[in-house]
Design a protein around this motif. Structure first.
Motif, PDB file in Angstrom:
ATOM      1  N   ARG A 164     -22.108  51.304  19.525  1.00 26.76           N
ATOM      2  CA  ARG A 164     -23.713  51.276  20.077  1.00 26.76           C
ATOM      3  C   ARG A 164     -23.519  50.667  18.103  1.00 26.76           C
ATOM      4  N   GLN A 165     -22.793  52.124  17.210  1.00 28.41           N
ATOM      5  CA  GLN A 165     -23.540  52.103  16.158  1.00 28.41           C
ATOM      6  C   GLN A 165     -22.824  50.395  15.851  1.00 28.41           C
ATOM      7  N   LYS A 166     -22.112  49.678  16.580  1.00 28.31           N
ATOM      8  CA  LYS A 166     -21.697  48.725  16.162  1.00 28.31           C
ATOM      9  C   LYS A 166     -22.309  47.353  16.305  1.00 28.31           C
ATOM     10  N   GLN A 167     -23.069  47.629  16.945  1.00 29.58           N
ATOM     11  CA  GLN A 167     -24.151  46.711  17.832  1.00 29.58           C
ATOM     12  C   GLN A 167     -25.338  46.572  16.710  1.00 29.58           C
ATOM     13  N   MET A 168     -25.497  48.131  16.648  1.00 28.64           N
ATOM     14  CA  MET A 168     -27.010  47.935  15.990  1.00 28.64           C
ATOM     15  C   MET A 168     -26.277  47.296  14.333  1.00 28.64           C
ATOM     16  N   GLY A 169     -25.265  47.346  13.993  1.00 27.14           N
ATOM     17  CA  GLY A 169     -24.779  46.588  12.834  1.00 27.14           C
ATOM     18  C   GLY A 169     -25.371  44.697  12.749  1.00 27.14           C
ATOM     19  N   GLN A 170     -24.346  45.248  13.808  1.00 21.28           N
ATOM     20  CA  GLN A 170     -24.976  43.238  13.999  1.00 21.28           C
ATOM     21  C   GLN A 170     -26.530  42.841  13.996  1.00 21.28           C
ATOM     22  N   GLU A 171     -26.937  43.538  14.838  1.00 19.13           N
ATOM     23  CA  GLU A 171     -28.301  42.846  14.892  1.00 19.13           C
ATOM     24  C   GLU A 171     -28.899  43.264  13.409  1.00 19.13           C
ATOM     25  N   ILE A 172     -28.973  44.532  12.224  1.00 17.94           N
ATOM     26  CA  ILE A 172     -29.398  43.971  11.269  1.00 17.94           C
ATOM     27  C   ILE A 172     -28.589  42.749  10.541  1.00 17.94           C
ATOM     28  N   GLY A 173     -27.600  42.898  10.604  1.00 13.09           N
ATOM     29  CA  GLY A 173     -26.690  41.825  10.085  1.00 13.09           C
ATOM     30  C   GLY A 173     -27.356  40.714  10.432  1.00 13.09           C
ATOM     31  N   ASN A 174     -27.818  39.784  11.358  1.00 10.22           N
ATOM     32  CA  ASN A 174     -28.558  39.099  12.218  1.00 10.22           C
ATOM     33  C   ASN A 174     -30.551  38.703  11.787  1.00 10.22           C
ATOM     34  N   GLU A 175     -30.320  39.815  11.057  1.00  3.88           N
ATOM     35  CA  GLU A 175     -31.797  40.212  11.049  1.00  3.88           C
ATOM     36  C   GLU A 175     -32.083  39.850   9.332  1.00  3.88           C
ATOM     37  N   LEU A 176     -31.041  40.418   8.650  1.00  5.24           N
ATOM     38  CA  LEU A 176     -30.827  39.902   7.224  1.00  5.24           C
ATOM     39  C   LEU A 176     -30.884  38.457   6.687  1.00  5.24           C
ATOM     40  N   ASP A 177     -29.900  37.516   7.901  1.00  6.24           N
ATOM     41  CA  ASP A 177     -29.567  36.241   7.447  1.00  6.24           C
ATOM     42  C   ASP A 177     -30.354  35.655   7.686  1.00  6.24           C
ATOM     43  N   GLU A 178     -31.698  35.771   8.710  1.00  2.00           N
ATOM     44  CA  GLU A 178     -32.750  35.140   9.138  1.00  2.00           C
ATOM     45  C   GLU A 178     -33.685  36.109   7.820  1.00  2.00           C
ATOM     46  N   GLN A 179     -33.912  36.805   7.141  1.00  2.00           N
ATOM     47  CA  GLN A 179     -34.517  37.131   5.689  1.00  2.00           C
ATOM     48  C   GLN A 179     -34.124  35.682   4.895  1.00  2.00           C
ATOM     49  N   ASN A 180     -32.418  36.221   4.843  1.00  2.33           N
ATOM     50  CA  ASN A 180     -32.575  34.907   3.462  1.00  2.33           C
ATOM     51  C   ASN A 180     -32.711  33.392   3.386  1.00  2.33           C
ATOM     52  N   GLU A 181     -32.240  33.066   4.874  1.00  2.00           N
ATOM     53  CA  GLU A 181     -33.066  31.808   5.778  1.00  2.00           C
ATOM     54  C   GLU A 181     -34.750  31.335   4.979  1.00  2.00           C
ATOM     55  N   ILE A 182     -35.669  32.156   5.392  1.00  2.00           N
ATOM     56  CA  ILE A 182     -36.881  32.392   4.857  1.00  2.00           C
ATOM     57  C   ILE A 182     -37.419  32.587   3.382  1.00  2.00           C
ATOM     58  N   ILE A 183     -36.479  33.203   3.358  1.00  2.00           N
ATOM     59  CA  ILE A 183     -36.318  33.537   1.416  1.00  2.00           C
ATOM     60  C   ILE A 183     -36.002  31.989   0.733  1.00  2.00           C
ATOM     61  N   ASP A 184     -35.082  31.291   1.046  1.00  2.00           N
ATOM     62  CA  ASP A 184     -34.511  30.084   0.837  1.00  2.00           C
ATOM     63  C   ASP A 184     -35.326  29.257   0.713  1.00  2.00           C
ATOM     64  N   ASP A 185     -36.758  28.629   2.340  1.00  2.00           N
ATOM     65  CA  ASP A 185     -37.034  28.107   2.440  1.00  2.00           C
ATOM     66  C   ASP A 185     -38.703  28.657   1.390  1.00  2.00           C
ATOM     67  N   LEU A 186     -39.247  29.480   1.392  1.00  2.00           N
ATOM     68  CA  LEU A 186     -39.723  29.772   0.209  1.00  2.00           C
ATOM     69  C   LEU A 186     -39.572  29.370  -1.262  1.00  2.00           C
TER      70      LEU A 186
END
Length: 246
Positions: A164-186
């Protein structure tokens, strides 16, 4: 459930060690009575060799089980402690056997009192734990199997938590990737807007210079200074627009 071969061999090895201790006690009794002990000595030597071979076999099986992950590390440590105890008992039995004819009362005294005299001990008078006191080999084996099952259940629960902790870490990593893409677009948007502002600023400054140059100078000055007809017409248009606006 089929019995564990290692535990079965361990029980058999303990039984051999118990028989050796009894034979040594019997030999010492023969010595005190002045009877021949040659036959018992042969039996004891053979049993000691058998004990050594069984302990070596236990060590080999334990090493193989640990290396192939057939048992948990905790169970491997527990079984290693059992093997170490057997090795200690083997050395004690060997020492008791070699005391033949020197001080025959030593082993008998230690058997009666549980004490130690002149470095000779009785390995079978060691204090037993409360958990196994009064239990037979089958009961001890079942108890050990229950302990193993409880340990396996604990490891399964721990594995689920880690998953479960591994899955949570992967979800947090995916969220960070999406936020980084938004920052790049801005960032790209800001850079494009900045470029447009600079272009508009240059354009305004150019128009302002042209407007300023048309004010105080006459047409003759423009021609004398080498200003083109096009610029002169532009200035007239700007002046006309300014007049109309007034």
């Amino acid at each position: 459930m089929a019995p564990d071969p290692w535990l079965s061999l361990y029980d058999a090895t303990c039984h051999v060690a118990q028989e050796i201790a009894e034979k040594i006690q019997e030999r010492n009794r023969y010595q005190r009575n002045g009877e021949s002990t040659a036959k018992l000595n042969v039996i004891i030597r053979s049993s000691l060799q058998n004990l050594k071979e069984k302990i070596d076999h236990l060590k080999d099986l334990l090493l193989r089980a640990i290396s192939t992950h057939q048992i948990t590390q905790l169970e491997g440590d527990r079984r290693q402690n059992l093997v170490d105890d057997l090795l200690t008992r083997q050395r004690q039995l060997q020492a008791s056997y070699k005391n033949e004819g020197t001080e025959p009362d030593v082993i008998r005294s230690s058997l009666m009192t549980g004490g130690v005299k002149r470095g000779v001990t009785n390995p079978w008078l060691l204090e037993e734990s409360e958990e196994t006191r009064g239990l037979g080999f089958d009961d001890i084996r079942q108890q050990q199997q229950r302990i193993i099952q409880e340990q396996d259940a604990g490891l399964d629960a721990l594995s689920s938590i880690i998953s479960r902790q591994k899955q949570m870490g992967q979800e947090i990593g995916n969220e960070l990737d999406e936020q980084n893409e938004i920052i790049d677009d801005l960032t790209n948007l800001v850079e494009n807007t900045d470029d447009k502002l600079r272009n508009q600023t240059r354009h305004v400054k150019m128009v302002d210079r042209k407007s300023t140059s048309c004010g105080p100078s006459s047409e003759t000055d423009f021609i004398q200074d080498g200003v083109g007809v096009e610029q002169l017409l532009a200035c007239e248009l700007i002046s006309g627009d300014t007049a109309l606006a007034a």
